[in-house]
Write a protein that holds these residues in place. Structure first.
Motif, PDB file in Angstrom:
ATOM      1  N   UNK A 212       0.843  -1.199   0.000  1.00  0.00           N
ATOM      2  CA  UNK A 212       0.000   0.000   0.000  1.00  0.00           C
ATOM      3  C   UNK A 212       0.875   1.245   0.000  1.00  0.00           C
ATOM      4  N   UNK A 213       1.866   1.268   0.885  1.00  0.00           N
ATOM      5  CA  UNK A 213       2.738   2.437   0.997  1.00  0.00           C
ATOM      6  C   UNK A 213       3.507   2.692  -0.294  1.00  0.00           C
ATOM      7  N   UNK A 214       3.895   1.623  -0.983  1.00  0.00           N
ATOM      8  CA  UNK A 214       4.674   1.771  -2.214  1.00  0.00           C
ATOM      9  C   UNK A 214       3.797   1.920  -3.452  1.00  0.00           C
ATOM     10  N   UNK A 246       3.988   2.302 -13.419  1.00  0.00           N
ATOM     11  CA  UNK A 246       4.540   3.652 -13.286  1.00  0.00           C
ATOM     12  C   UNK A 246       4.188   4.273 -11.941  1.00  0.00           C
ATOM     13  N   UNK A 247       3.133   3.770 -11.287  1.00  0.00           N
ATOM     14  CA  UNK A 247       2.683   4.359 -10.020  1.00  0.00           C
ATOM     15  C   UNK A 247       3.444   3.827  -8.813  1.00  0.00           C
ATOM     16  N   UNK A 248       4.256   2.772  -8.988  1.00  0.00           N
ATOM     17  CA  UNK A 248       4.991   2.200  -7.861  1.00  0.00           C
ATOM     18  C   UNK A 248       6.024   3.211  -7.350  1.00  0.00           C
ATOM     19  N   UNK A 249       6.041   3.417  -6.037  1.00  0.00           N
ATOM     20  CA  UNK A 249       6.953   4.385  -5.406  1.00  0.00           C
ATOM     21  C   UNK A 249       7.816   3.650  -4.375  1.00  0.00           C
ATOM     22  N   UNK A 250       8.941   3.124  -4.836  1.00  0.00           N
ATOM     23  CA  UNK A 250       9.790   2.374  -3.909  1.00  0.00           C
ATOM     24  C   UNK A 250      10.610   3.268  -2.994  1.00  0.00           C
ATOM     25  N   UNK A 251      10.507   4.581  -3.174  1.00  0.00           N
ATOM     26  CA  UNK A 251      11.190   5.494  -2.258  1.00  0.00           C
ATOM     27  C   UNK A 251      10.241   6.048  -1.197  1.00  0.00           C
ATOM     28  N   UNK A 252       9.014   5.516  -1.148  1.00  0.00           N
ATOM     29  CA  UNK A 252       8.041   6.006  -0.162  1.00  0.00           C
ATOM     30  C   UNK A 252       8.533   5.719   1.254  1.00  0.00           C
ATOM     31  N   UNK A 285      15.544  -0.988   6.061  1.00  0.00           N
ATOM     32  CA  UNK A 285      14.895  -1.041   7.363  1.00  0.00           C
ATOM     33  C   UNK A 285      13.529  -0.412   7.465  1.00  0.00           C
ATOM     34  N   UNK A 286      12.960   0.047   6.348  1.00  0.00           N
ATOM     35  CA  UNK A 286      11.585   0.550   6.437  1.00  0.00           C
ATOM     36  C   UNK A 286      10.617  -0.579   6.777  1.00  0.00           C
TER      37      UNK A 286
END
Length: 366
Positions: A212-214, A246-252, A285-286
């Motif tokens: 969800x977060x990503x 394109x919507x994936x945010x691995x830096x979230x 570690x997130x």
């Protein structure tokens, strides 16, 4: 193009949060019913619901509906559907019937009449009939009977939607991914709040939270039954998947923690997270899992949310401790170390709050 009608099945008690979710992916004319949510849209809307819904168990496409009083009327209902536009006679078929307050004596005979109607219609228009495959059909048809109406659906999902395509080992008592997503939604959790599951098992709740977060669409790494249907719009599907990737945010940013008393189970949770594409989340570690007794767990932040599915019955380790005694100790730990946190626990034991010596504020029934 005429709007199509769909029904998204979900665990009971999650209908309102599923309705909110479908609204966000563009569904129209949303109506909640017991066990699911009806909606309208284009076929692309049906594809999008499969791709993006975290809470639905499967999405069904309504292809027929009429009144009935006997089994012959069920057969007649199948003759009104253009099955040749949905499948070829070389594909395999499965038919399932469910009912509420149906006057028919035998659902098995009702299923046979629906199946006969479909294959007879295909033989009439295509010259041959599809074979039946109960295990791995190409096309699955659901007939739902109430006291006066039969509704025919084609399954768009295939395998249940809680199967995200990442789980390697289910552990002893796996929580289904869509129920985990429902718990997160009911708790109102958002990625800006620290999350802890002190009975994490195979990691389902925290892994679902990380996806969800990503911004990872839950259906991004699996196949669907609608891809086998005749008339499948591959261009629309490719557009949806490209946008989802394109919507994936691995830096979230998020703080997600899972712990369990078993080192082996915790290691498997980490492997499940890697299979879910969350390697970078583990690396920095997130997202983290640790072997720890829930009676000694430490808060990872000053405030946050605990969402967990604690054990029922006898605790497997240590064998001398009953679950009520252990949960009393967990309740003490929450009061000592987790002031300012909210805790949401999924349990079939209505005595759990009393065992923990805590007073519940809400009791949603699932």
């Amino acid at each position: 193009m005429k709007p199509q009608t769909f029904f998204a099945v979900c665990p009971r008690g999650l209908e309102p949060v599923l309705a909110d979710e479908l609204r966000q992916v563009g569904a129209a004319e949303i109506r909640t019913e017991s066990g699911g949510v009806g909606f309208t849209g284009t076929l692309k809307s049906g594809y999008a619901a499969n791709l993006h819904s975290r809470i639905a168990s499967r999405v069904l496409w309504q292809v027929g509906r009429r009144g009935y009083r006997n089994e012959q009327h069920l057969y007649d209902a199948t003759q009104e559907v253009r099955w040749q536009d949905l499948m070829t006679p070389r594909q395999t078929l499965r038919v399932d019937v469910t009912a509420i307050r149906s006057p028919l004596a035998s659902l098995e005979f009702a299923m046979l009449r629906v199946k006969d109607g479909i294959v007879d219609r295909m033989r009439e228009v295509a010259g041959e009939r599809p074979s039946i495959d109960r295990a791995q059909p190409d096309v699955r048809v659901f007939a739902f009977l109430d006291e006066a109406t039969v509704t025919l659906y084609v399954d768009l999902s295939g395998e249940p939607l809680f199967k995200r395509g990442w789980r390697a080992d289910k552990g002893e008592a796996p929580l289904k991914e869509n129920l985990a997503a429902g718990l997160l939604a009911l708790a109102g959790w958002t990625p800006d709040a620290a999350l802890l599951d002190p009975f994490c098992g195979s990691g389902t709740i925290v892994i679902e939270a990380a996806t969800i977060a990503s911004g990872r669409a839950p259906g991004l790494n699996r196949r669907f039954a609608f891809e086998r249907l005749r008339g499948f719009d591959s261009h629309a599907w490719r557009t949806l998947k490209d946008a989802a990737r394109a919507a994936v945010r691995d830096d979230a940013r998020a703080m997600l923690r899972g712990s369990d008393i078993s080192t082996r189970i915790v290691e498997q949770a980490g492997e499940n997270a890697r299979l879910a594409g969350l390697e970078s989340w583990l690396a920095d570690g997130r997202l983290a899992f640790a072997a720890c007794d829930a009676r000694q767990v430490e808060p990872p932040a000053d405030h946050g949310v605990i969402i967990s599915n604690p054990p029922y019955g006898e605790q497997s380790a240590p064998r001398s401790a009953t679950v009520p005694r252990m949960m009393a100790d967990v309740g003490d730990r929450l009061k000592q170390a987790f002031a300012g946190w909210d805790a949401w626990l999924l349990t079939s034991d209505r005595d759990l709050p009393r065992q923990m010596r805590l007073q519940e504020k809400r009791k949603p029934v699932l």
